[in-house]
Design a protein around this motif. Sequence first.
Motif, mmCIF file in Angstrom:
data_model
loop_
_atom_site.group_PDB
_atom_site.id
_atom_site.type_symbol
_atom_site.label_atom_id
_atom_site.label_comp_id
_atom_site.label_asym_id
_atom_site.label_seq_id
_atom_site.Cartn_x
_atom_site.Cartn_y
_atom_site.Cartn_z
ATOM 1 N N ALA A 134 -60.671 -7.649 24.890
ATOM 2 C CA ALA A 134 -60.237 -8.840 25.620
ATOM 3 C C ALA A 134 -59.746 -8.449 27.006
ATOM 4 C CB ALA A 134 -59.120 -9.537 24.858
ATOM 5 N N ASN A 135 -59.813 -9.417 27.918
ATOM 6 C CA ASN A 135 -59.288 -9.234 29.264
ATOM 7 C C ASN A 135 -57.807 -9.605 29.203
ATOM 8 O OD1 ASN A 135 -58.804 -9.514 32.076
ATOM 9 N ND2 ASN A 135 -61.019 -9.647 32.316
ATOM 10 N N GLY A 169 -61.356 -18.906 26.332
ATOM 11 C CA GLY A 169 -62.689 -18.637 25.807
ATOM 12 C C GLY A 169 -63.329 -17.434 26.461
ATOM 13 N N TRP A 170 -63.128 -17.291 27.757
ATOM 14 C CA TRP A 170 -63.759 -16.178 28.465
ATOM 15 C C TRP A 170 -63.038 -14.855 28.163
ATOM 16 C CZ3 TRP A 170 -61.914 -12.962 32.408
ATOM 17 C CH2 TRP A 170 -62.892 -12.130 32.962
ATOM 18 N N ALA A 171 -61.703 -14.900 28.179
ATOM 19 C CA ALA A 171 -60.937 -13.661 28.035
ATOM 20 C C ALA A 171 -61.042 -13.083 26.630
ATOM 21 C CB ALA A 171 -59.475 -13.907 28.390
ATOM 22 N N SER A 172 -61.319 -13.936 25.623
ATOM 23 C CA SER A 172 -61.400 -13.422 24.259
ATOM 24 C C SER A 172 -62.582 -12.479 24.083
ATOM 25 C CB SER A 172 -61.554 -14.564 23.268
ATOM 26 O OG SER A 172 -60.508 -15.460 23.395
ATOM 27 N N ASN A 173 -63.598 -12.600 24.946
ATOM 28 C CA ASN A 173 -64.785 -11.770 24.854
ATOM 29 C C ASN A 173 -65.449 -11.913 23.488
ATOM 30 O OD1 ASN A 173 -66.688 -10.034 25.710
ATOM 31 N ND2 ASN A 173 -65.248 -8.490 26.441
ATOM 32 N N VAL A 221 -60.139 -18.905 18.570
ATOM 33 C CA VAL A 221 -60.389 -18.143 17.341
ATOM 34 C C VAL A 221 -59.743 -16.754 17.369
ATOM 35 C CG1 VAL A 221 -62.646 -17.318 18.109
ATOM 36 C CG2 VAL A 221 -62.179 -17.456 15.710
ATOM 37 N N GLU A 222 -59.604 -16.158 18.549
ATOM 38 C CA GLU A 222 -59.054 -14.799 18.613
ATOM 39 C C GLU A 222 -57.530 -14.783 18.716
ATOM 40 O OE1 GLU A 222 -60.885 -12.235 18.218
ATOM 41 O OE2 GLU A 222 -62.879 -13.086 18.505
ATOM 42 N N TYR A 223 -56.909 -15.945 18.772
ATOM 43 C CA TYR A 223 -55.464 -15.972 19.005
ATOM 44 C C TYR A 223 -54.695 -15.990 17.706
ATOM 45 C CZ TYR A 223 -56.002 -16.676 23.965
ATOM 46 O OH TYR A 223 -56.294 -16.497 25.283
#
Lengths: 337, 201
Positions: free
Chosen positions: A79-80, A135-139, A229-231
């Motif tokens: 992730a970013n 959405g973008w940072a979750s990669n 979803v990644e949080y």
Amino acid sequence: MSELFVGTIWPLFELVLLTLLIVVPLLLAVAYLTYAERKIIAAMQLRQGPMFVGPYGLLQPLADGLKLLFKETVIPTRANKGVFVAAPIVTFVLALVGWAVIPFGPGLVLADINVGVLYLFAVSSLGVYGIVMAGWASNSRYAFLGALRSSAQMVSYEIAIGLVIISVLISAGSLNLSEIVEAQARHGWYVLWHFPMFMIFLVSILAETNRHPFDLPEDEASLVTGYNVEYSSMAFALFFLGEYANMILMSAICSILFLGGWLPPLDIAPFTWIPGPVWFALKISAILFVYIWARATLPRYRYDQLMRLGWKVFLPAALLWIVVTSGAMVALDLLPK
Amino acid sequence: MTIALFVFYVFALVTTASAVMVIAARNPVHSVLFLILAFVSSAGLFVLLGAEFLAMVLVVVYVGAVAVLFLFVVMMLDIDFVQLREGFLQYLPVGALVGLVLLVELALVFGTQAVETAAVDMPPTAPPGVTNTEALGSLLYTRYFYLFQTAGAILLVAIVGAITLTLRHRPDAKRQDISRQVHRRPSDTLEVRKVRPRSGI
């Protein structure tokens, strides 16, 4: 020294105090909105809903909050990191700052600015960034797809909302939220004059807050849960709180624009005994009930149908209504001076 | 130092710093995010100037719509960051030259305006008590009405152009025709037949 205190520090302190006076009840309302949602949906589906934590399950939202607080925060390796952490904060803060201009009663407003409606519109149009950043940072593919859907949806329905607001503004003759409510004391509630626009607004705010039946961004059947979803733990909780605070904010805007804000339904004795803020809260609750009702009853829209509804139905209808409203007001010489 | 002055310095600092970061950030998505921060803080500067309508429109139009599309495009592009950096020093002199020319031009404009303000046809200032929105509206729809309409027409042409460039009719794509679905009656598609056993229709 005392001049500095009276002139500079005390007003700031007062401002912080007033802000807390709005934010704390709001967070409490968010917590109990989740409880109300579960109870109402349970009742509609002939279930009990939460009932074990505290009497009637009343402490369930607090238990859920505590659970999320003590979970581990997981940040994916790919992730970013900066953007990943900033996204939930952006969402949550934007859901709170809109409340600065909401009038709760005559004169009961933190910032009575002349461009209140535009301010709210600006804040709600910024809301999309929290989701896109997440959405973008979750990669992650699912998260990115959810973010793409969500931003396309929010940008589309914002246009419908903006055009709906214009017909209300033409009738009220002001961008100031308090003045819009006061204009409704003279003209009658705008839900009577602009009923089709009220319906469009009600459906559009469902789409704008990514709620059922337009919850495609977190379509659990095809996208797991979409952008978040990644949080985990508090980062997820901030998204959750932001979504519900946004629902309440949108309901508040709807009741100010169409249902006369703090005004009682009739300006006669038994109704005027109840103070304005209570009427305002009741109207917000009624619209929130519609939110939950829609969630319990309606199946999810397909994506192309969602876009068709926004661009090919709501947009032309709202444009037509602007022409009709302004034409009628010019013809009957009703324009606010 | 008054609060307003302090707030001005905060906004000014954030605007300049994020504008620098737009070109200094390694990741293009970060650049766009810094650009958005610059927009938002310059909206704050507008509010301090008393131009609240312009501030809100800046946020709604640029941040809420234009920058979202921009962010989309940048996120979808598959950019090689190292390759992007390579030409930086090579183009630096050209960029510096363009910047210098702009600076000189701005200085010339403001210099002449300061000397002969009376010569420039300045728009009338709004009387006190008139809100921002009202003042702008009464100027745009009276004094600058034709220019305003021309700007609208130019934008319309741009929209039509963009749509014609990207419009493709795909005969193989399946589309939903709502009115056809609504007007379909059982008699159009259903037929009740008596089928005898061991013989087809």
